[in-house]
Scaffold this motif. Structure first.
Motif, PDB file in Angstrom:
ATOM      1  N   SER A 176       3.305   1.669  -9.983  1.00  0.00           N
ATOM      2  CA  SER A 176       2.771   0.456  -9.482  1.00  0.00           C
ATOM      3  C   SER A 176       2.129  -0.656 -10.230  1.00  0.00           C
ATOM      4  O   SER A 176       1.924  -1.624 -10.190  1.00  0.00           O
ATOM      5  CB  SER A 176       1.522   0.802  -8.361  1.00  0.00           C
ATOM      6  OG  SER A 176       0.485   1.054  -8.897  1.00  0.00           O
ATOM      7  N   VAL A 233      -1.932  -0.623  -7.781  1.00  0.00           N
ATOM      8  CA  VAL A 233      -2.250  -0.397  -6.547  1.00  0.00           C
ATOM      9  C   VAL A 233      -3.306   0.924  -6.781  1.00  0.00           C
ATOM     10  O   VAL A 233      -3.042   1.834  -7.373  1.00  0.00           O
ATOM     11  CB  VAL A 233      -1.086  -0.104  -5.737  1.00  0.00           C
ATOM     12  CG1 VAL A 233      -1.475   0.614  -4.464  1.00  0.00           C
ATOM     13  CG2 VAL A 233      -0.329  -1.051  -5.645  1.00  0.00           C
ATOM     14  N   PRO A 239      -3.704  -3.150  -3.174  1.00  0.00           N
ATOM     15  CA  PRO A 239      -3.120  -3.839  -4.222  1.00  0.00           C
ATOM     16  C   PRO A 239      -4.177  -4.695  -5.016  1.00  0.00           C
ATOM     17  O   PRO A 239      -5.312  -5.186  -4.346  1.00  0.00           O
ATOM     18  CB  PRO A 239      -2.196  -5.101  -3.711  1.00  0.00           C
ATOM     19  CG  PRO A 239      -2.619  -5.194  -2.407  1.00  0.00           C
ATOM     20  CD  PRO A 239      -3.409  -4.049  -1.974  1.00  0.00           C
ATOM     21  N   LYS A 261      -1.980   4.317  -8.309  1.00  0.00           N
ATOM     22  CA  LYS A 261      -0.508   4.783  -7.770  1.00  0.00           C
ATOM     23  C   LYS A 261       0.708   4.793  -9.002  1.00  0.00           C
ATOM     24  O   LYS A 261       0.751   3.780  -9.617  1.00  0.00           O
ATOM     25  CB  LYS A 261      -0.081   3.846  -6.483  1.00  0.00           C
ATOM     26  CG  LYS A 261       1.059   4.389  -5.892  1.00  0.00           C
ATOM     27  CD  LYS A 261       1.491   3.575  -4.677  1.00  0.00           C
ATOM     28  CE  LYS A 261       3.039   4.191  -4.094  1.00  0.00           C
ATOM     29  NZ  LYS A 261       3.240   3.233  -2.981  1.00  0.00           N
ATOM     30  N   GLU A 293      -3.608   2.265   0.689  1.00  0.00           N
ATOM     31  CA  GLU A 293      -3.300   1.722  -0.731  1.00  0.00           C
ATOM     32  C   GLU A 293      -3.778   0.207  -0.462  1.00  0.00           C
ATOM     33  O   GLU A 293      -3.654  -0.405   0.374  1.00  0.00           O
ATOM     34  CB  GLU A 293      -1.718   1.645  -1.141  1.00  0.00           C
ATOM     35  CG  GLU A 293      -1.399   3.087  -1.094  1.00  0.00           C
ATOM     36  CD  GLU A 293       0.200   2.964  -1.410  1.00  0.00           C
ATOM     37  OE1 GLU A 293       0.737   1.866  -1.070  1.00  0.00           O
ATOM     38  OE2 GLU A 293       0.695   3.934  -1.493  1.00  0.00           O
TER      39      GLU A 293
END
Length: 146
Positions: free
Chosen positions: A63, A74, A83, A60, A81
């Motif tokens: 991120s 992410v 992490p 992402k 999504e």
């Protein structure tokens, strides 16, 4: 022992040895087997808890956070999504907005702890499973917007 009993004992011993060898080989194969999941599948609970698997998608934008050799980012398939945290040196081709496959396990808090991170080698290539998941997520998000 009679000759017939000796032959029977040898046959039974051979079958038992083959069975034990087959069980050991299958056990080793199963413990080294790593499945691939998308962020949507992980979020829906399809991924195994407490066992290693691979998660793939796009990193992402915005991120990525680095602290010494620890990286947090992410992984997304544009629908969900997840992490990820990774302790180690990231591949040279690793960057935001690009494809990534990470191997590790997910904790009860939903954080994926990676033991290995693989970056896609070319902007035109994405693993077929990851490409299909991204396409499916794009289609689902278009359907929801309409």
């Amino acid at each position: 022992m009679k000759p017939r009993q000796k032959r029977l004992a040898i046959v039974v011993g051979g079958v038992a040895a083959i069975g034990i060898a087959a069980a050991l080989i299958l056990n080793a194969f199963q413990s080294n087997l790593v499945f691939f999941f998308t962020p949507t599948q992980v979020a829906s609970g399809e991924a195994p808890q407490g066992r290693a698997f691979r998660i793939g998608g796009l990193v992402k934008e915005g991120s990525l956070q680095r602290t010494d050799i620890t990286a947090r980012f992410v992984v997304t398939d544009t629908a969900k999504e997840i992490p990820v945290t990774y302790k180690g040196i990231l591949p040279d081709l690793f960057s935001e907005g690009k494809g990534v496959v990470a191997q590790g396990s997910i904790g009860p808090d939903g954080l994926f702890t990676a033991t290995e991170v693989l970056a896609k080698h070319d902007e035109n290539y994405m693993p077929p499973e990851a490409q299909a998941a991204v396409d499916k997520a794009h289609e689902a998000s278009r359907t929801l917007k309409q």
